[in-house]
Design a protein around this motif. Structure first.
Motif, PDB file in Angstrom:
ATOM      1  N   GLU A   1       7.509  -4.661  -5.065  1.00  0.00           N
ATOM      2  CA  GLU A   1       8.621  -3.798  -4.724  1.00  0.00           C
ATOM      3  C   GLU A   1       8.180  -2.608  -4.370  1.00  0.00           C
ATOM      4  OE1 GLU A   1      12.649  -1.896  -7.036  1.00  0.00           O
ATOM      5  OE2 GLU A   1      11.454  -3.606  -7.826  1.00  0.00           O
TER       6      GLU A   1
ATOM      7  N   LEU B   1       5.105  -1.821  -2.795  1.00  0.00           N
ATOM      8  CA  LEU B   1       4.569  -1.980  -1.568  1.00  0.00           C
ATOM      9  C   LEU B   1       5.503  -2.207  -0.432  1.00  0.00           C
ATOM     10  CD1 LEU B   1       1.577  -4.584  -2.568  1.00  0.00           C
ATOM     11  CD2 LEU B   1       1.401  -2.301  -1.787  1.00  0.00           C
ATOM     12  N   ILE B   2       6.716  -2.861  -0.601  1.00  0.00           N
ATOM     13  CA  ILE B   2       7.827  -3.195   0.173  1.00  0.00           C
ATOM     14  C   ILE B   2       8.183  -1.585   0.562  1.00  0.00           C
ATOM     15  CG2 ILE B   2      10.178  -4.027   0.676  1.00  0.00           C
ATOM     16  CD1 ILE B   2       9.132  -6.518  -0.789  1.00  0.00           C
TER      17      ILE B   2
ATOM     18  N   LEU C   1       6.963   1.104   0.290  1.00  0.00           N
ATOM     19  CA  LEU C   1       6.011   2.106   0.970  1.00  0.00           C
ATOM     20  C   LEU C   1       5.987   1.633   2.542  1.00  0.00           C
ATOM     21  CD1 LEU C   1       3.167   2.353  -1.530  1.00  0.00           C
ATOM     22  CD2 LEU C   1       4.381   4.149  -0.690  1.00  0.00           C
ATOM     23  N   PHE C   2       6.022   0.171   2.827  1.00  0.00           N
ATOM     24  CA  PHE C   2       6.037  -0.282   4.125  1.00  0.00           C
ATOM     25  C   PHE C   2       7.135   0.086   4.879  1.00  0.00           C
ATOM     26  CE2 PHE C   2       7.097  -3.463   7.117  1.00  0.00           C
ATOM     27  CZ  PHE C   2       5.723  -3.780   7.876  1.00  0.00           C
ATOM     28  N   PHE C   3       8.421   0.205   4.274  1.00  0.00           N
ATOM     29  CA  PHE C   3       9.534   0.493   5.007  1.00  0.00           C
ATOM     30  C   PHE C   3       9.902   2.137   5.243  1.00  0.00           C
ATOM     31  CE2 PHE C   3      10.691  -3.911   4.176  1.00  0.00           C
ATOM     32  CZ  PHE C   3      11.032  -4.421   5.326  1.00  0.00           C
ATOM     33  N   HIS C   4       9.199   2.755   4.526  1.00  0.00           N
ATOM     34  CA  HIS C   4       9.105   4.184   4.425  1.00  0.00           C
ATOM     35  C   HIS C   4       8.161   4.915   5.351  1.00  0.00           C
ATOM     36  CE1 HIS C   4      12.064   3.518   1.113  1.00  0.00           C
ATOM     37  NE2 HIS C   4      12.643   4.789   1.630  1.00  0.00           N
ATOM     38  N   ARG C   5       7.566   4.280   6.069  1.00  0.00           N
ATOM     39  CA  ARG C   5       6.429   4.823   6.779  1.00  0.00           C
ATOM     40  C   ARG C   5       7.191   5.450   8.256  1.00  0.00           C
ATOM     41  NH1 ARG C   5       1.208   0.696   7.615  1.00  0.00           N
ATOM     42  NH2 ARG C   5       0.352   1.091   5.642  1.00  0.00           N
TER      43      ARG C   5
END
Length: 261
Positions: free
Chosen positions: A252, A254-255, A257-261
């Motif tokens: 959760e 990691l997901i 962090l990935f979408f908040h780049r």
């Protein structure tokens, strides 16, 4: 005169009610759990117990084999362990009392009540031997898991197999509890001092009460082991769930962090 008594464990249980209905021989005595026959034509005796034991007295081998084929039709689960016990009754008209020896009893004369008591105790002895075999198997299998704990510090058995093992243990224990009445004294000894003495002496001769206490003790050991195994598996399951939760949280994060780049 000498009468040979043979007790055989044939099945885990018999349907006594159905057997009595379909076996066209008048019973000398009986109940919902047992039936005793005194066959005057052949001077033979037959005792059938619902815990899967048949006891023959003065029975012809061919007649015995034929009856075993018949009684198997009323069995739930057949037992193929070759469990049997032999005893004998001898007569001595000069005697004025019953004398119980290690493998035979001497009586002044034969009568159905004496035969019934002797056959009852012989049958009880075989039934106890059957339960002793079952508990020995349970203890042997539990030792395997205990050694594994000692050497590896963990159990390799799955939760499903452990539950099956627990079910097997409980099934054996329930079967023994259901048949606790085998230790009860038969009604015919209550008002008959000589038969009561014979019954008590035979119980002592076959170690009926001692063996039952030992059986109960060994089952308690198996139950204690089951409690230990269950606790170990619960810890293992809890640890596994904790790791699953940790992994889900990491995924959760990691997901996110990935979408908040």
């Amino acid at each position: 005169m000498q009468i040979k008594i043979e007790a055989i464990q044939i099945a885990e249980s018999f349907n006594i009610k159905k057997f009595r209905t379909e076996f066209h021989t008048e019973a000398f005595s009986g109940s919902t759990s047992e039936v005793f026959y005194a066959i005057t034509k052949t001077s033979s005796y037959l005792y059938v117990f619902d815990y899967g034991v048949v006891v023959f007295a003065n029975y012809d081998p061919l007649a015995k084999d034929e009856f075993i084929k018949i009684i198997k039709n009323y069995a739930t689960t057949l037992v193929d362990l070759n469990l049997f016990e032999e005893y004998r009754i001898e007569t001595d008209v000069a005697l004025h009392k019953i004398i119980v020896k290690n493998d035979y009893v001497i009586v002044p004369q034969i009568d159905p009540s004496i035969l019934r008591i002797a056959m009852l105790n012989t049958g009880q002895s075989v039934a106890l031997e059957y339960y002793e075999v079952l508990t020995d198997e349970l203890i042997t299998s539990s030792k395997h898991y205990i050694l594994e704990l000692e050497k590896r510090g963990k159990l390799s058995i799955s939760k499903t197999n452990l539950l099956k093992y627990i079910g097997k243990v409980l099934n054996v224990k329930n079967s023994i509890v259901d048949n606790l009445y085998i230790l009860d004294d038969p009604n015919l000894v209550w008002d008959h001092e000589e038969l009561d003495l014979l019954n008590r002496q035979l119980k002592a001769n076959f170690d009926i009460n001692t063996r039952f206490k030992d059986l109960d003790y060994r089952l308690q050991i198996v139950e204690d082991n089951l409690t230990l195994f269950t606790d170990v598996l619960n810890v293992r399951e809890s640890s596994r769930l904790e790791w699953i939760v940790i992994i889900l949280i990491l995924i959760e994060i990691l997901i996110a962090l990935f979408f908040h780049r």
